[in-house]
Design a protein around this motif. Structure first.
Motif, short mmCIF file in Angstrom:
data_model
loop_
_atom_site.label_atom_id
_atom_site.label_comp_id
_atom_site.label_asym_id
_atom_site.label_seq_id
_atom_site.Cartn_x
_atom_site.Cartn_y
_atom_site.Cartn_z
N MET A 123 -9.75 -40.91 44.68
CA MET A 123 -11.11 -41.12 44.43
C MET A 123 -12.26 -40.72 45.27
SD MET A 123 -10.55 -41.73 41.12
CE MET A 123 -12.64 -41.87 40.84
N MET A 124 -11.85 -40.91 46.51
CA MET A 124 -12.70 -40.75 47.77
C MET A 124 -12.90 -39.25 47.60
SD MET A 124 -11.59 -43.46 50.48
CE MET A 124 -12.74 -43.02 51.68
N CYS A 125 -11.87 -38.42 47.41
CA CYS A 125 -11.78 -36.85 47.65
C CYS A 125 -12.70 -36.39 46.49
CB CYS A 125 -10.22 -36.39 47.56
SG CYS A 125 -9.38 -36.65 49.25
N ILE A 126 -12.55 -37.14 45.07
CA ILE A 126 -13.30 -36.62 43.92
C ILE A 126 -14.69 -36.80 44.15
CG2 ILE A 126 -13.56 -37.23 41.53
CD1 ILE A 126 -10.78 -37.85 41.39
N ARG A 127 -15.22 -37.97 44.91
CA ARG A 127 -16.49 -38.23 44.91
C ARG A 127 -16.98 -37.44 46.26
NH1 ARG A 127 -14.88 -43.87 44.68
NH2 ARG A 127 -14.93 -43.99 47.16
N GLY A 128 -16.32 -36.59 46.82
CA GLY A 128 -16.65 -35.70 47.84
C GLY A 128 -16.85 -36.31 49.32
N GLU A 129 -15.91 -37.37 49.37
CA GLU A 129 -15.62 -38.06 50.56
C GLU A 129 -14.24 -37.92 51.26
OE1 GLU A 129 -16.44 -41.97 49.38
OE2 GLU A 129 -18.53 -41.61 48.99
N GLY A 130 -13.75 -36.78 51.11
CA GLY A 130 -12.41 -36.31 51.24
C GLY A 130 -12.35 -36.21 53.01
N THR A 131 -13.15 -36.14 53.85
CA THR A 131 -12.89 -36.02 55.15
C THR A 131 -12.77 -37.54 55.51
OG1 THR A 131 -15.49 -36.38 55.45
CG2 THR A 131 -14.62 -34.12 55.52
N LYS B 169 -11.07 -27.36 44.02
CA LYS B 169 -10.53 -26.45 43.19
C LYS B 169 -9.53 -27.27 42.34
CE LYS B 169 -11.61 -22.08 45.23
NZ LYS B 169 -11.07 -20.67 45.70
N ALA B 170 -9.20 -28.45 43.20
CA ALA B 170 -7.98 -29.30 42.51
C ALA B 170 -8.24 -29.77 41.08
CB ALA B 170 -7.64 -30.40 43.50
N ASP B 171 -7.50 -29.50 40.36
CA ASP B 171 -7.43 -30.22 39.00
C ASP B 171 -6.93 -31.91 39.05
OD1 ASP B 171 -6.97 -31.30 36.46
OD2 ASP B 171 -6.28 -29.35 35.56
N TRP B 172 -8.01 -32.77 39.12
CA TRP B 172 -7.50 -33.98 39.27
C TRP B 172 -6.75 -34.74 38.37
CZ3 TRP B 172 -7.91 -34.54 44.45
CH2 TRP B 172 -9.01 -33.97 45.14
N ASP B 173 -7.08 -34.14 37.13
CA ASP B 173 -6.05 -34.68 35.96
C ASP B 173 -4.69 -34.46 36.21
OD1 ASP B 173 -6.91 -36.08 34.25
OD2 ASP B 173 -6.81 -34.59 32.67
N VAL B 174 -4.27 -33.12 36.96
CA VAL B 174 -3.02 -33.09 37.19
C VAL B 174 -2.40 -33.62 38.30
CG1 VAL B 174 -1.44 -31.02 37.77
CG2 VAL B 174 -3.22 -30.49 36.09
N GLU C 63 -1.05 -16.60 45.33
CA GLU C 63 -0.61 -16.47 43.99
C GLU C 63 -0.31 -17.99 43.62
OE1 GLU C 63 2.74 -13.87 44.02
OE2 GLU C 63 1.88 -12.35 45.00
N GLU C 64 -0.85 -19.05 44.05
CA GLU C 64 -0.58 -20.27 43.56
C GLU C 64 -1.57 -20.79 42.58
OE1 GLU C 64 0.37 -24.65 45.94
OE2 GLU C 64 -1.22 -23.31 46.88
N SER C 65 -1.14 -21.29 41.47
CA SER C 65 -2.17 -21.51 40.50
C SER C 65 -2.60 -22.75 40.77
CB SER C 65 -1.02 -21.70 39.23
OG SER C 65 -0.21 -22.90 39.20
N ARG C 66 -3.75 -23.13 39.90
CA ARG C 66 -4.61 -24.36 40.20
C ARG C 66 -3.49 -25.51 39.92
NH1 ARG C 66 -9.47 -26.74 36.45
NH2 ARG C 66 -10.29 -28.30 38.05
N GLU C 67 -2.70 -25.53 38.80
CA GLU C 67 -1.90 -26.54 38.63
C GLU C 67 -0.90 -26.83 39.63
OE1 GLU C 67 1.23 -28.09 35.22
OE2 GLU C 67 0.13 -26.39 34.92
N SER D 142 -2.45 -28.47 42.72
CA SER D 142 -2.92 -29.73 42.16
C SER D 142 -1.50 -30.62 42.70
CB SER D 142 -3.39 -29.86 41.10
OG SER D 142 -4.75 -29.03 40.82
N ARG D 143 -0.49 -30.21 42.09
CA ARG D 143 0.80 -30.95 42.12
C ARG D 143 1.21 -31.02 43.65
NH1 ARG D 143 3.51 -32.29 37.87
NH2 ARG D 143 2.74 -31.44 35.74
N ARG D 144 1.02 -29.98 44.40
CA ARG D 144 1.29 -30.10 45.79
C ARG D 144 0.50 -31.01 46.72
NH1 ARG D 144 -0.60 -26.88 50.11
NH2 ARG D 144 -1.52 -25.43 48.70
#
Length: 296
Positions: free
Chosen positions: A75-83, A105-110, A178-182, A185-187
């Motif tokens: 949630m901190m990363c989603i809010r832009g506080e990833g650092t 670019k991460a799909d946070w849902d995934v 060549e890595e997809s967004r999904e 996100s899983r990685r």
């Protein structure tokens, strides 16, 4: 001591769990020591038996709070506080910060579904009935986890070479050509999710506490036997105890020997090898031992 161990687990993190396990181990050993004291009475043995049998004093490992802590980091990363999450992980120099790369670019849902699935899988592992089954399940998950996080293996060097840890984290945060967004996100979920190697180690420590508890309960039964027979039993079978005398680390029975002035009762411990009842870890001997009388 058991009450202190219970209080320590209230937050439910792995660190709290490890401290609680250490406290419980001390309590179990103290109970065994009291049970084998020369002047122990039947009433005192019953009191010790009651404490050992109290389900509140049993240590278990729960993954739920760790899941919520991971979600808090996400949630901190989603809010832009990833650092705030990534800088400590990279072990960087004061004043520097990690480039978040393609994190936005991460799909946070995934990612959240992957994280929730990992937590559920770990919960299922902890429900497996035997130590051997749990360890096998953790080992099965470890290769994929290690492969995904391989780029972060150099972070450990960050304690002495901060630039190495920073570069490793930043490389991990970049999406492959060549890595997809999904897939990306899983990685990323691996960065926040539970480590199977850590889960296996914690499970070992939990199992060790269970073994200490088992040894202490058997020590109480042997002390009770001594009150009636004026000596300890010659074998565990003679004890006729309802306590399970199997050793999860060997798959065989716990090892018992009556000595000239007491007894030696032990598990072979993590290394699965009979070290003759020695717990000299400095010499790689890790038997889990309860003894009455002098060392022989």
């Amino acid at each position: 001591m058991w009450r202190l161990a219970r209080l320590t687990t209230q937050e439910g993190t792995e660190i709290d769990e490890l401290i609680a396990l250490a406290l419980a181990n001390v309590a179990d050993q103290a109970a065994a020591g009291l049970a084998t004291a020369p002047k122990i009475t039947g009433a005192q043995l019953q009191e010790i038996r009651g404490d050992l049998a109290d389900p509140r004093n049993a240590m278990t490992f729960e993954v739920d709070m760790e899941k919520y802590l991971s979600l808090d980091s996400v949630m901190m990363c989603i809010r832009g506080e990833g650092t705030k999450v990534l800088d400590p992980a990279a072990i960087i120099n004061p004043g520097e910060t990690v480039d978040e790369g393609d994190l936005a670019k991460a799909d946070w849902d995934v990612l959240l579904r992957a994280l929730n699935g990992a937590a559920a899988a770990y919960g299922d592992i902890e429900k497996l009935p035997t130590y051997a089954e749990r360890q096998a399940a953790y080992a099965k998950r470890e290769p994929a986890f290690e492969e995904a996080k391989a780029p972060l293996s150099m972070v450990a060097e960050g304690s002495s070479r901060p630039e190495v840890g920073k570069a490793a984290v930043e490389a991990f945060l970049k999406m492959g050509p060549e890595e997809s967004r999904e897939a990306y996100s899983r990685r990323l979920a691996m960065l926040f999710g539970p480590d199977p190697a850590v889960g296996a180690r914690v499970d070992k420590l939990v199992e060790r506490e269970h073994v200490y508890r088992r040894l202490a309960e058997l020590a109480v039964d042997m002390a009770t036997y001594r009150l009636g027979h004026r000596e300890y039993p010659e074998t565990l079978a003679a004890l006729a105890s309802p306590i399970d005398a199997s050793d999860p680390f060997s798959g065989k029975a716990l090892i018992y020997r009556r000595t000239s002035d007491g007894f030696l009762l032990y598990s072979v411990g993590f290394n699965g090898k009979d070290d003759g009842g020695s717990d000299d870890i400095l010499n790689e001997k890790d038997d889990i031992v309860i003894r009455a009388g002098k060392r022989e």
